[in-house]
Design a protein around this motif. Structure first.
Motif, PDB file in Angstrom:
ATOM      1  N   THR B  67      30.762  36.656  19.293  1.00  0.00           N
ATOM      2  CA  THR B  67      29.438  36.183  19.713  1.00  0.00           C
ATOM      3  C   THR B  67      29.191  36.491  21.181  1.00  0.00           C
ATOM      4  N   LEU B  70      28.610  40.160  21.737  1.00  0.00           N
ATOM      5  CA  LEU B  70      27.258  40.581  21.350  1.00  0.00           C
ATOM      6  C   LEU B  70      26.231  40.113  22.371  1.00  0.00           C
ATOM      7  N   GLY B  91      28.206  40.957  12.321  1.00  0.00           N
ATOM      8  CA  GLY B  91      27.057  40.256  11.775  1.00  0.00           C
ATOM      9  C   GLY B  91      25.793  40.705  12.484  1.00  0.00           C
ATOM     10  N   TRP B  92      25.029  41.567  11.829  1.00  0.00           N
ATOM     11  CA  TRP B  92      23.848  42.138  12.504  1.00  0.00           C
ATOM     12  C   TRP B  92      22.763  41.092  12.673  1.00  0.00           C
ATOM     13  N   CYS B  93      22.726  40.117  11.753  1.00  0.00           N
ATOM     14  CA  CYS B  93      21.732  39.047  11.905  1.00  0.00           C
ATOM     15  C   CYS B  93      22.008  38.298  13.204  1.00  0.00           C
ATOM     16  N   ALA B  94      23.315  38.020  13.451  1.00  0.00           N
ATOM     17  CA  ALA B  94      23.680  37.321  14.678  1.00  0.00           C
ATOM     18  C   ALA B  94      23.319  38.169  15.888  1.00  0.00           C
ATOM     19  N   ALA B  96      20.942  40.351  16.172  1.00  0.00           N
ATOM     20  CA  ALA B  96      19.501  40.306  16.401  1.00  0.00           C
ATOM     21  C   ALA B  96      19.090  38.959  16.977  1.00  0.00           C
ATOM     22  N   GLU B  97      19.704  37.875  16.470  1.00  0.00           N
ATOM     23  CA  GLU B  97      19.339  36.556  16.976  1.00  0.00           C
ATOM     24  C   GLU B  97      19.759  36.381  18.429  1.00  0.00           C
ATOM     25  N   LEU B 102      17.552  45.755  17.700  1.00  0.00           N
ATOM     26  CA  LEU B 102      18.174  46.712  16.777  1.00  0.00           C
ATOM     27  C   LEU B 102      17.380  48.014  16.687  1.00  0.00           C
ATOM     28  N   ARG B 228      25.478  28.936  21.788  1.00  0.00           N
ATOM     29  CA  ARG B 228      24.739  29.730  20.806  1.00  0.00           C
ATOM     30  C   ARG B 228      24.149  28.768  19.782  1.00  0.00           C
ATOM     31  N   ASP B 229      22.838  28.768  19.684  1.00  0.00           N
ATOM     32  CA  ASP B 229      22.210  27.946  18.647  1.00  0.00           C
ATOM     33  C   ASP B 229      21.146  28.771  17.950  1.00  0.00           C
ATOM     34  N   SER B 230      20.315  28.109  17.190  1.00  0.00           N
ATOM     35  CA  SER B 230      19.370  28.876  16.374  1.00  0.00           C
ATOM     36  C   SER B 230      18.316  29.564  17.226  1.00  0.00           C
TER      37      SER B 230
END
Lengths: 544, 258
Positions: B67, B70, B91-94, B96-97, B102, B228-230
Motif C-alpha cells: 500500500t 503504491l 491490486g489495481w483497484c487499490a 486507483a483508489e 491508471l 489508508r481508508d476509503s
C-alpha cells in the motif's frame, strides 16, 4: 411550359429500400434476422415505433402497408419476418448504390436512402438518349450492388420521383400534365426531412378538406394566393405540384469504410501463420487508403473461427497507418485470441478482415496550435512502450483499466498497449457515475490480489468449516484461518471479521449462476485479509 | 566600458543588477520562472521522510507494505507517467483508489526475460517515464552492477525508481503495519487477561482503515504514518498521538496476552 432551360432530372428509386438494406449483407448481423432473408420471395417488414415502415412485395401483396400496426400486419400475414428499423444502416447501405451510380453519371445526389437524383441532360446526350441512360443506370446499379431500382426522367423534382415510381420518361414540358391526375398526398415523396413531411401532412389534410384532391387541383390555383394563405410550406407544395421545383434536396453521403478480407483455407491455428496473412492484408488496406487519400481513426480487426465464433476488436490509429503499424496490431490481436486468455486455446481462424473506420481526408487533420497538455509525454511513452514490446515480445506491455464491478479481481482489465479503451459503462439510474455498485466489496481495496487465488480454510470455534448459506449468512463466527500456500501460508487466529458480501451473477447463463461470497478477516497479528467462498474458501486479497 | 569593469562594481554593475532584478520581477509577475528554479521551489528539498525521497531522482527502496509503495508511486507520478515492471498480483483497484492515474500507467510483464533484456527494458523506460516501479522479483534478476548502473541512469535522467526489492545505493525505508484495531473502529476493546478474546464483527461492518508507519532503515530519520481508508491515503508526519499510544501498546499487550 415555355421554359427551355428547365433541367431534366433523373430519379432512381429502389422500392422498399429499408427492407432491401436490412436484408442485405449490411443488416445480416441483426440478431432478429436469423440468417439471410430474401425479400423478393419472403414476407418481410421493417417496423419502427409507429408501426410498419416498409414491407417487401410479398408482404404488401397480402395487405401489409406502411403505417400499419404490427399486430394487424401479423394477423394479415402470419409468416411475417419482422426487422427492427435501423436508419443508420439504411443510410450506409445506400452508399454502394451511389458509388455504382457514380460510374455512369457525375455527382449523383442522395435525396433519401432509396432515392437518388441526378441531372439527366448531359449524361443523356452521352448515353444516347434518356431511355438509354435510364436503362444504363438501372443495369449498372443492379450489376454492381444487386439492388433493383427503377428510373424515371422528368422536368421537375416531383415529376422525376413519380416517373421513377412508374418507370416512365415524361417528355419535355409535360411534367405538369403528368402530375395533374395523381393524388395530392404524393407530394410527400419529394420531401426528405421528417419535419417537412410533418408540416406538409397537416397542409395536405387541409387541402383535402378544401376539395383539392389531385395535384392538378393545387397546381391550378394562383401561386400568389396559395403563398399568401398557406405560407412558405404552401408555396413549396404548390411549386412541387406545378412541376416548377427542381432544386434537389441534398443529403450528405457517408464515406464508405475501407475493408479488406481474406478467407484462410486451410484454417490457420498458429499466430505466425496468421500474421503472415495479416501482413498482406495490411499492405492492401494501407495501399487502398493511400490511393483514396484517406486517414483512418480506428482499425477494426475481425476474425472468424472454425467453430463459428466471430471476434472483433478496435484499435485506435493516428494518421495514415503504415503497413507495419497495421501488421503489428493485427499480430498482437491474433496472438491474444489464439492463445485464448482464460478459456483455453480457440479454434483455428477461417476468415480475417480488416476495416478502417472513421475515415477522413489524409493530411487534413489539424494539429492544435499548442500541443495538448501531456501530448509529448504520451508520444515519448508510446515510443518507449513500443521499444519494450519489441524487446520482450507481443502482449508484454499492458495498460490497466478499472471498471465498475463487484470485487477487486473482477473489476480489473489489462488491455494490450494501444488497444482502444472501451467507453465506461453507463451509470446506474439515479446514481453518480463513479459510485460503486451496491453490494460490492467496499473500499479500501486490497493492495495485493494474488494472480491465482490461494486455497484457505476458515473454521469456527469447534473446528468446523464456516459456510455461507443461500441468504448470504455465515454459519458460524470464524475463529481460525489456515492459508494453504503462497507467502501467507500458515494458520492464525481471527480477531475480527466483516461481511459476508454475497455476489450472485451470471444466473442467466446456461452453465448456471456464478455465486460467491466475500469476507474481510482481521488476524490477531494485525494482518487484514479478503477471503472469498467459492466452493471452498480462497484467499483473494491482502490489505498489505 | 569593458566587461571586467562592469563586473568589478561601479555604476555599470549596479545598473545591470537593477535591470536583472526588474526583469525577474516582471517574470515572476507574469508567472514565468526558470524551470530549474521552479523545481527547487516545488520539489521536496532535502526532507528526510520517505515522501521526499520518493520525489527525488534516484532509487527509493521501500519494504514491508504494498500500500505504501503504491501511495509513493501515485505521489511520484503526479502529472507524469508511471511504469510498473513485474507487479504480479497487484491490486489495481487499490492503486486507483490511492491516486495512481491508471490512464498514465504502463504495465510491463517481463515474463522470463533475462537480465540483459531487463536492463534494456528498464533503460528504455527510464528514458521516457518519470516514475518506474520495479517489484522485488524483477529486481532480484539483475546483478548488483546492473542495479548500480540503473541508479546512475535514473539520477542522470532525473527519473524516480521505486522498488520493494534489494537495490544497492538506494535510500531504504521500511514500513511497519500499525495494529489496525484502533483504526478499524475497534478502539476500546476490552482485552481479557485470561484466555483468548472472542473474535468479533467489525463494528462499522467493514474494514475502515489501515495504517503503516514508515521510517528509514538506517539512522533515526523522521517517522511518517500513512493512513489508508476509503477516501484514499493521508500522511501524517511525526508520531501522532493516537498511533503513538495505540501502536506499541497494542503490540505489547498482544504479546502479554498471547
Amino acid at each position: 411550359m415555355s421554359r427551355v432551360d428547365a433541367p431534366r432530372m433523373l430519379a432512381l428509386w429502389v422500392p422498399d429500400w429499408p427492407v432491401v438494406a436490412l436484408c442485405g449483407r449490411w443488416g445480416g448481423d441483426a440478431p432478429e434476422a436469423g440468417g439471410a432473408l430474401r425479400p423478393a420471395v419472403e414476407a418481410v417488414a421493417v417496423v419502427g415505433g409507429d408501426g410498419v415502415l416498409a414491407a417487401s412485395a410479398p408482404a404488401r401483396g397480402l395487405g401489409v402497408s406502411t403505417g400499419m400496426r404490427l399486430r394487424l400486419a401479423r394477423s394479415l400475414c402470419p409468416g411475417l419476418r419482422v426487422l427492427r428499423a435501423r436508419p443508420e444502416v439504411e443510410v450506409r447501405a445506400f452508399e454502394p448504390v451511389m458509388a455504382a451510380l457514380g460510374e455512369v453519371v457525375a455527382d449523383p445526389v442522395v435525396a433519401r436512402p432509396g432515392l437518388a437524383l441526378m441531372a439527366a441532360r448531359g449524361p443523356a446526350r452521352w448515353a444516347g438518349g434518356e431511355q438509354a441512360l435510364a436503362a444504363k443506370v438501372v443495369e449498372t446499379v443492379t450489376d454492381l450492388t444487386g439492388a433493383e431500382g427503377q428510373a424515371g426522367v422528368a422536368d421537375s423534382l416531383l415529376g422525376a420521383v413519380m416517373a421513377a415510381r412508374q418507370g416512365v420518361i415524361v417528355p419535355v414540358g409535360q411534367a405538369a400534365e403528368f402530375l395533374a391526375p395523381l393524388p395530392i398526398d404524393r407530394l410527400l415523396a419529394a420531401l426528405t426531412t421528417r419535419q417537412a413531411r410533418q408540416e406538409a401532412r397537416l397542409l395536405i389534410d387541409t387541402f383535402s378538406r378544401l376539395g383539392l384532391r389531385r395535384l392538378g387541383d393545387l397546381a391550378g390555383l394562383p401561386q400568389k394566393d396559395v403563398a399568401a394563405r398557406f405560407g412558405p410550406t404552401g408555396a413549396l407544395l404548390h411549386a412541387l405540384a406545378a412541376a416548377q421545383e427542381w432544386r434537389s434536396p441534398v443529403c450528405a453521403r457517408p464515406e464508405a469504410d475501407v475493408q479488406v478480407e481474406r478467407v484462410l483455407d486451410p484454417p490457420v491455428g498458429r499466430s505466425d501463420q496468421a500474421a503472415f496473412a495479416a501482413r498482406s492484408l495490411a499492405e492492401e488496406l494501407s495501399e487502398t487508403l493511400v490511393r483514396r487519400a484517406l486517414a483512418a481513426g480506428r482499425l477494426q480487426v475481425r476474425a472468424q473461427h472454425e467453430d463459428g465464433v466471430s471476434r472483433s476488436r478496435c484499435w485506435r490509429l493516428e494518421g495514415v497507418p503504415a503497413p507495419a503499424d497495421i501488421t503489428d496490431r493485427v499480430r498482437w490481436q491474433l496472438e491474444g485470441w489464439l492463445s485464448g486468455p482464460g478459456d483455453g486455446p480457440v479454434a483455428p481462424l477461417t476468415l480475417l478482415s480488416l476495416t478502417a473506420l472513421e475515415l477522413r481526408a489524409a493530411g487534413a487533420e489539424q494539429k492544435g496550435l499548442w500541443s495538448q497538455p501531456g501530448a509529448q509525454d504520451r508520444q515519448r511513452v508510446a515510443r518507449a512502450a513500443e521499444r519494450v514490446e519489441s524487446l520482450l515480445g507481443a502482449g508484454t506491455v499492458l495498460s490497466p483499466l478499472v471498471e465498475q464491478g463487484w470485487d477487486p479481481r473482477g473489476r480489473v482489465r489489462l488491455l494490450a498497449w494501444g488497444e482502444e479503451v472501451p467507453a465506461p459503462q453507463p451509470a446506474l439510474r439515479g446514481t453518480r457515475s463513479l459510485s460503486p455498485w451496491l453490494g460490492a466489496v467496499p473500499a479500501p481495496s486490497p493492495s495485493v490480489v494474488p494472480a491465482q487465488a490461494v486455497p484457505a480454510r476458515l473454521q469456527d470455534a469447534a473446528g468446523r468449516e464456516v459456510e455461507v448459506d443461500a441468504h448470504g449468512q455465515a454459519s458460524a463466527e470464524p475463529h481460525v484461518l489456515h492459508v494453504e500456500g503462497g507467502p501467507w501460508q500458515g494458520s492464525g487466529e481471527v480477531a475480527a471479521w466483516a461481511g459476508p458480501w454475497p455476489v450472485d451473477e451470471g444466473w442467466w447463463r446456461p452453465q448456471g449462476a456464478h455465486r460467491r461470497a466475500y469476507m474481510q478477516v482481521l488476524m490477531r497479528d494485525g494482518q487484514a485479509l479478503l477471503l472469498v467462498r467459492r466452493g471452498r474458501w480462497w484467499l483473494e486479497g491482502v490489505y498489505d | 566600458m569593458t566587461l571586467e569593469s562592469r563586473d568589478s562594481g561601479g555604476p555599470g554593475a549596479s545598473r545591470l543588477a537593477q535591470a536583472q532584478a526588474a526583469l525577474a520581477r516582471a517574470e515572476s509577475r507574469a508567472g514565468l520562472r526558470v524551470a530549474r528554479a521552479l523545481e527547487v521551489a516545488q520539489g521536496p528539498g532535502r526532507r528526510a521522510g520517505v515522501r521526499g525521497a520518493a520525489l527525488r531522482p534516484g532509487v527509493t527502496r521501500l519494504t514491508g507494505s504494498t500500500t505504501v509503495l503504491l501511495a509513493l508511486a501515485a505521489q511520484a507520478q503526479a502529472q507524469g507517467w508511471c511504469a510498473l515492471v513485474g507487479a504480479e498480483g497487484l491490486g489495481w483497484c487499490a492503486a486507483a483508489e490511492e491516486g495512481l492515474d491508471l490512464g498514465r500507467v504502463v504495465l510491463v510483464r517481463p515474463g522470463e526475460a533475462d537480465r540483459r533484456g531487463l536492463l534494456a527494458v528498464l533503460g528504455a523506460l527510464l528514458e521516457a517515464v518519470g516514475t518506474v516501479l520495479v517489484t522485488a522479483e524483477v529486481a532480484a534478476r539483475l546483478r548488483p552492477a546492473d542495479r548500480r548502473a540503473l541508479l546512475a541512469r535514473a539520477r542522470e535522467r532525473e527519473a524516480r525508481l521505486l522498488t520493494d526489492g534489494d537495490w544497492e545505493g538506494a535510500r531504504a525505508f521500511r514500513a511497519h503495519r500499525l495494529n489496525p484495531l484502533p483504526h478499524a473502529g475497534l478502539g476500546g476493546v476490552v482485552v481479557p487477561l485470561r484466555g483468548r478474546p472472542a473474535p468479533q464483527e467489525l463494528p462499522a461492518g467493514r474494514l475502515v482503515a489501515c495504517a503503516w508507519e514508515v521510517r528509514e532503515t538506517t539512522g533515526w530519520g523522521q517517522v511518517e504514518v500513512l493512513r489508508r481508508d476509503s477516501d484514499g491515503v493521508s500522511w501524517e508526519t511525526g508520531v501522532p498521538q493516537s498511533c503513538a499510544t495505540s501502536a506499541p501498546a497494542a503490540r505489547a499487550r498482544t504479546q502479554v496476552v498471547g
